[in-house]
Design an enzyme around this catalytic site. Structure first.
Site, PDB file in Angstrom:
ATOM      1  N   ILE A  64      -4.401 -32.169  39.285  1.00 13.43           N
ATOM      2  CA  ILE A  64      -5.727 -32.642  38.891  1.00 13.43           C
ATOM      3  C   ILE A  64      -6.390 -31.636  37.959  1.00 13.43           C
ATOM      4  CG2 ILE A  64      -8.002 -33.374  39.710  1.00 13.43           C
ATOM      5  CD1 ILE A  64      -6.718 -34.251  42.317  1.00 13.43           C
TER       6      ILE A  64
ATOM      7  N   ASP B 144      -4.895 -19.763  37.575  1.00 16.50           N
ATOM      8  CA  ASP B 144      -3.909 -20.329  38.488  1.00 16.50           C
ATOM      9  C   ASP B 144      -2.819 -19.306  38.735  1.00 16.50           C
ATOM     10  OD1 ASP B 144      -2.264 -22.161  39.989  1.00 16.50           O
ATOM     11  OD2 ASP B 144      -3.145 -23.798  38.854  1.00 16.50           O
TER      12      ASP B 144
ATOM     13  N   LEU C 242     -10.770 -26.044  41.959  1.00 16.05           N
ATOM     14  CA  LEU C 242      -9.724 -26.918  42.468  1.00 16.05           C
ATOM     15  C   LEU C 242      -8.566 -26.144  43.088  1.00 16.05           C
ATOM     16  CD1 LEU C 242     -11.126 -28.551  39.928  1.00 16.05           C
ATOM     17  CD2 LEU C 242      -9.260 -30.131  40.361  1.00 16.05           C
TER      18      LEU C 242
ATOM     19  N   ALA D  84     -13.692 -29.159  44.773  1.00 15.50           N
ATOM     20  CA  ALA D  84     -12.748 -30.226  45.096  1.00 15.50           C
ATOM     21  C   ALA D  84     -12.443 -30.250  46.580  1.00 15.50           C
ATOM     22  CB  ALA D  84     -11.465 -30.058  44.293  1.00 15.50           C
TER      23      ALA D  84
ATOM     24  N   TYR E 105      -6.102 -28.683  57.966  1.00 16.55           N
ATOM     25  CA  TYR E 105      -6.503 -28.809  56.558  1.00 16.55           C
ATOM     26  C   TYR E 105      -7.854 -29.504  56.447  1.00 16.55           C
ATOM     27  CZ  TYR E 105      -6.443 -30.168  51.645  1.00 16.55           C
ATOM     28  OH  TYR E 105      -6.776 -30.358  50.311  1.00 16.55           O
TER      29      TYR E 105
ATOM     30  N   LYS F 184     -11.244 -27.720  54.997  1.00 17.20           N
ATOM     31  CA  LYS F 184     -11.977 -28.275  53.858  1.00 17.20           C
ATOM     32  C   LYS F 184     -13.437 -28.536  54.223  1.00 17.20           C
ATOM     33  CE  LYS F 184      -9.589 -28.641  50.057  1.00 17.20           C
ATOM     34  NZ  LYS F 184     -10.058 -27.905  48.858  1.00 17.20           N
TER      35      LYS F 184
END
Length: 321
Positions: A18, A37, A74, A115, A146, A150
């Protein structure tokens, strides 16, 4: 802050699935783009400055945030297999990266788009609205690590919003499209496509009756960029469609569109996840906020999106399939 008239956006996870599409969408809107990244870009975009590093590096994050006008965060370890295999590492990595981004963004007063995932709804009753109650299973079922991690990151974002940080949380619903990883840690669509193109069995977990709403990646990227608008500050917004479809039907669509000889087979979840797994039978978003606050609704039909994605994978395999 950039000294030119062009705005600069930092995209953490900018070489990911994404993230790379968000970077591309920002370029189309005239932004300068910094990508952070841990992995190098497979298909570098002209106009993006790629930095190899991790969002867990607080010094590096602060330097990049200071250079930017907005941050799209992200970067994360994700995926069911990752969650089941290494939950502690996943939680530590993701929380550290998010804390670093938020602290630096508050210091320099930069807008953040964070995100999140439809996973945070857990076992709540669909359609999922952003302000609905949430429901999870017991902590011994690591499948929920997870989702709850989040959710903690969302609380951090909203806590920083109380401090005056402009931040928007976006919850993605089953994003698919060109560039998505097709290995054991990838999503269901690329797994189906790879099997169809190879002529191997298209494997459906469970009975295939579980439903999902799939979002084409370019739609997801556009909605993510639009979340910069001030009206979305302090909000949590679903990014998805209300087109609900059983996973078995997705397998049939992929087989049909690809004209593949592959068989569609089913296997029990316990053969894939030996440590226990709890499937969500339906995952359907309410998209009212996406429409009214972000000003967007997805445009790409699933059949069209699958065709585009199949063509991309064919190109990656040298035109076979």
């Amino acid at each position: 802050m950039t000294t030119s008239n062009r705005r600069t956006a930092l995209v953490t996870g900018g070489t990911g699935f994404i993230g790379s599409h968000v970077a591309k969408r920002l370029l189309e809107d005239g932004w300068c783009v910094l990508s952070l990244d841990t992995a190098a870009a497979k298909d570098p975009l002209p106009g993006v400055l790629y930095m190899t590093g991790s969002a867990t590096d607080a010094t590096l994050v602060e330097r990049l945030v200071a250079w930017s006008d907005a941050v799209f965060h992200l970067a994360a370890r994700l995926g069911v297999k990752t969650t089941m295999a290494a939950p502690a590492e996943m939680i530590e990595n993701n929380l550290t990266g998010t804390m670093n981004v938020l602290r630096s963004a508050l210091k320099y007063r930069r807008k953040v788009v964070f995100a999140s995932s439809s996973e945070v709804y857990g076992k709540a009753r669909p359609p999922f609205a952003e302000d609905d109650d949430l429901l999870y299973g017991p902590s011994k079922k690591l499948r929920w690590s997870y989702a709850t991690a989040k959710l903690v990151e969302e609380f951090l974002c909203l806590g920083y919003a109380r401090k005056g940080l402009p931040v928007t949380v976006v919850r993605y619903f089953n994003v698919y499209g060109p560039g998505q990883k097709d290995g054991p840690y990838g999503g269901v669509v690329p797994k189906f496509i790879r099997a169809a193109l190879d002529g191997s069995d298209i494997t459906v977990y469970g009975d295939g009756k579980q439903t999902r709403c799939f979002t084409y990646v370019e739609d997801a990227a556009e909605a993510t960029v639009l979340a910069l608008r001030p009206e979305a500050d302090g909000e949590v917004v679903n990014i998805g469609t209300e087109h609900e479809i059983p996973i078995m039907e997705v397998a049939r669509l992929v087989k049909s569109i690809s004209r593949s000889p592959s068989r569609i087979v089913t296997i029990p979840y316990e053969t894939v996840y030996p440590f226990g797994f709890e499937e969500i039978p339906r995952r359907l978003p309410n998209t009212d906020k996406l429409r009214t606050i972000v000003g967007f609704l997805p445009k790409v039909d699933l059949g069209v999106g699958l065709e585009l994605t199949l063509n991309w994978y064919r190109g990656q395999s040298g035109g076979g399939g």
